[in-house]
Motif scaffolding. Structure first.
Motif, PDB file in Angstrom:
ATOM      1  N   GLU A  95       0.852  -1.188   0.000  1.00 45.51           N
ATOM      2  CA  GLU A  95       0.000   0.000   0.000  1.00 45.51           C
ATOM      3  C   GLU A  95       0.888   1.238   0.000  1.00 45.51           C
ATOM      4  O   GLU A  95       1.847   1.331   0.765  1.00 45.51           O
ATOM      5  N   ALA A  96       0.552   2.189  -0.882  1.00 44.11           N
ATOM      6  CA  ALA A  96       1.298   3.447  -0.950  1.00 44.11           C
ATOM      7  C   ALA A  96       0.473   4.446  -1.735  1.00 44.11           C
ATOM      8  O   ALA A  96      -0.560   4.094  -2.332  1.00 44.11           O
ATOM      9  N   ASP A  97       0.908   5.711  -1.727  1.00 39.88           N
ATOM     10  CA  ASP A  97       0.237   6.665  -2.604  1.00 39.88           C
ATOM     11  C   ASP A  97       0.506   6.271  -4.049  1.00 39.88           C
ATOM     12  O   ASP A  97       1.483   5.580  -4.360  1.00 39.88           O
ATOM     13  N   SER A  98      -0.364   6.702  -4.943  1.00 40.89           N
ATOM     14  CA  SER A  98      -0.346   6.223  -6.323  1.00 40.89           C
ATOM     15  C   SER A  98       0.998   6.457  -7.004  1.00 40.89           C
ATOM     16  O   SER A  98       1.556   5.546  -7.627  1.00 40.89           O
ATOM     17  N   ASP A  99       1.552   7.652  -6.885  1.00 42.78           N
ATOM     18  CA  ASP A  99       2.815   7.961  -7.557  1.00 42.78           C
ATOM     19  C   ASP A  99       3.947   7.079  -7.051  1.00 42.78           C
ATOM     20  O   ASP A  99       4.747   6.567  -7.835  1.00 42.78           O
ATOM     21  N   THR A 100       4.008   6.887  -5.730  1.00 45.19           N
ATOM     22  CA  THR A 100       5.077   6.068  -5.151  1.00 45.19           C
ATOM     23  C   THR A 100       4.956   4.621  -5.575  1.00 45.19           C
ATOM     24  O   THR A 100       5.947   3.976  -5.940  1.00 45.19           O
ATOM     25  N   LEU A 101       3.745   4.085  -5.526  1.00 45.72           N
ATOM     26  CA  LEU A 101       3.566   2.669  -5.859  1.00 45.72           C
ATOM     27  C   LEU A 101       3.967   2.382  -7.302  1.00 45.72           C
ATOM     28  O   LEU A 101       4.609   1.359  -7.585  1.00 45.72           O
ATOM     29  N   TYR A 102       3.616   3.269  -8.218  1.00 44.96           N
ATOM     30  CA  TYR A 102       3.913   3.017  -9.626  1.00 44.96           C
ATOM     31  C   TYR A 102       5.372   3.309  -9.968  1.00 44.96           C
ATOM     32  O   TYR A 102       5.927   2.708 -10.883  1.00 44.96           O
ATOM     33  N   ALA A 103       5.996   4.213  -9.210  1.00 38.90           N
ATOM     34  CA  ALA A 103       7.403   4.525  -9.474  1.00 38.90           C
ATOM     35  C   ALA A 103       8.339   3.569  -8.750  1.00 38.90           C
ATOM     36  O   ALA A 103       9.409   3.230  -9.267  1.00 38.90           O
ATOM     37  N   GLN A 104       7.923   3.105  -7.554  1.00 37.19           N
ATOM     38  CA  GLN A 104       8.809   2.280  -6.732  1.00 37.19           C
ATOM     39  C   GLN A 104       8.046   1.113  -6.098  1.00 37.19           C
ATOM     40  O   GLN A 104       7.923   1.042  -4.880  1.00 37.19           O
ATOM     41  N   PRO A 105       7.505   0.203  -6.891  1.00 36.58           N
ATOM     42  CA  PRO A 105       6.836  -0.966  -6.298  1.00 36.58           C
ATOM     43  C   PRO A 105       7.849  -1.818  -5.547  1.00 36.58           C
ATOM     44  O   PRO A 105       8.955  -2.054  -6.035  1.00 36.58           O
TER      45      PRO A 105
END
Length: 353
Positions: free
Chosen positions: A255-265
């Motif tokens: 779980e993360a904010d959208s930008d973080t999850l897509y940039a740094q899964p």
């Protein structure tokens, strides 16, 4: 995530006036597996949702993503008490929905509405649009007189880009995109605070998908709505979500904010999902890393011991992953991951099997 409920006082953050509208704590939905003809007995359980905790902030969109069978739709239905909750709490604006009686829950449902995946199947083919939109108002005692009722339903149709001339027509007379707009209008007419969107565009053409997603965002800005969007399409979730949660086999694994999850899964499952999403740039598409998952999704009635993803994980370490279930832990502010080796995988110090 902070503790949602005190064992001594039974209070929670939402009741104290926090910014969160929905808080799910250790939610479990287990369906019994029964056997026998003369003697009905339970021989096991399908652990559709198995200990999920998440928070949806007021006025935001939480995207819940995962492949078919991961339990995301069951979680959404459990929030609305459309399926029985086995254990856990569902706090909505300070009220624990999991322990409400049927009449109390019926009154709460005005504030929690759902937009379903199949826009045709969710609308009664024997009712015209006026009857469909009026039904909720009548159930909740909001239909004071004909003039007020008509004003409400015409306004709801107008808000989703439909004309009041549609009221006398039937669902089969509309396109898929129009039917989904009607489904959204049916939810809006009750003026809810939270709308759960279960695969709201998966049955629509790509061009229509963008229109419906833009409509949802516009309605959120105008009405201050809060969304829980359930989808298997990562592009859909990224487009509309502030926070994204990834589910696998009944559990939340990242779980993360959208930008973080897509940039740094960080979770191997999330990384595999991201690597399967096409990129429009041919150069990037040809050069980027692919993560292939082997084997089928295990049965939720008999999940693997330890980390539930270890049977398909390219970085699985049998000494630990097969024996110890990882906690959903915070590795950065607002970023939680259920993986023993998330940091090592990200740094490249743990090699694939």
């Amino acid at each position: 995530m902070s503790q949602l409920m005190s064992a001594d006082t039974g209070t929670n953050e939402a009741a104290a006036g926090g910014s969160s509208l929905l808080e799910v704590h250790d939610l479990k939905v287990h369906f019994p597996i029964r056997s026998g003809i003369l003697v009905d007995r339970t021989i096991g359980h399908v652990r559709a949702v198995d200990g999920v905790s998440l928070t949806v902030e007021r006025g935001s969109t939480y995207g819940l993503v995962g492949e078919s069978g991961c339990g995301k739709t069951t979680l959404g239905r459990a929030v609305l008490r459309l399926v029985d909750i086995t254990d856990g709490q569902v706090w909505f604006d300070g009220t624990d929905l999991a322990h409400l009686g049927s009449e109390q829950m019926r009154r709460q449902r005005r504030n929690l509405q759902m937009v379903f995946q199949d826009p045709l199947g969710s609308l009664n083919p024997r009712q015209n649009i006026q009857s469909i939109l009026t039904e909720g108002l009548q159930v909740h005692g909001l239909s004071t007189d004909r003039q007020d009722t008509r004003r409400r339903i015409v306004q709801a149709l107008d808000d989703v880009g439909m004309s009041g001339r549609a009221l006398s027509r039937y669902p089969h007379e509309f396109s898929g995109g129009q039917r989904q707009r009607i489904g959204i209008a049916r939810a809006l007419v009750l003026e809810p605070e939270l709308i759960i969107c279960d695969e709201p565009v998966s049955a629509l053409d790509v061009s229509i998908q963008a229109q419906v997603l833009n409509l949802l965002e516009e309605l959120q800005r105008e009405r201050g709505l809060t969304y829980l969007v359930i989808a298997h399409d990562l592009a859909v979730v990224r487009h509309v979500s502030d926070t994204v949660g990834v589910m696998y086999l009944g559990s939340l694994v990242e779980e993360a904010d959208s930008d973080t999850l897509y940039a740094q899964p960080r979770h191997p499952y999330t990384r595999a999902l991201m690597s399967a999403v096409p990129v429009p740039d041919p150069t990037v598409e040809d050069s980027r890393e692919r993560i292939l998952l082997h084997g089928d999704l295990p049965s939720p009635s008999n999940p693997p011991a330890g980390c539930r993803f270890h049977t398909r994980c390219p970085w699985s370490q049998p000494q630990r992953c097969a024996e110890e279930r990882p906690e959903l832990r915070t590795i950065a502010p607002g970023h939680r991951v259920a993986c023993h080796f998330a940091e090592e995988i990200a740094e490249g110090t743990l090699q694939r099997n």
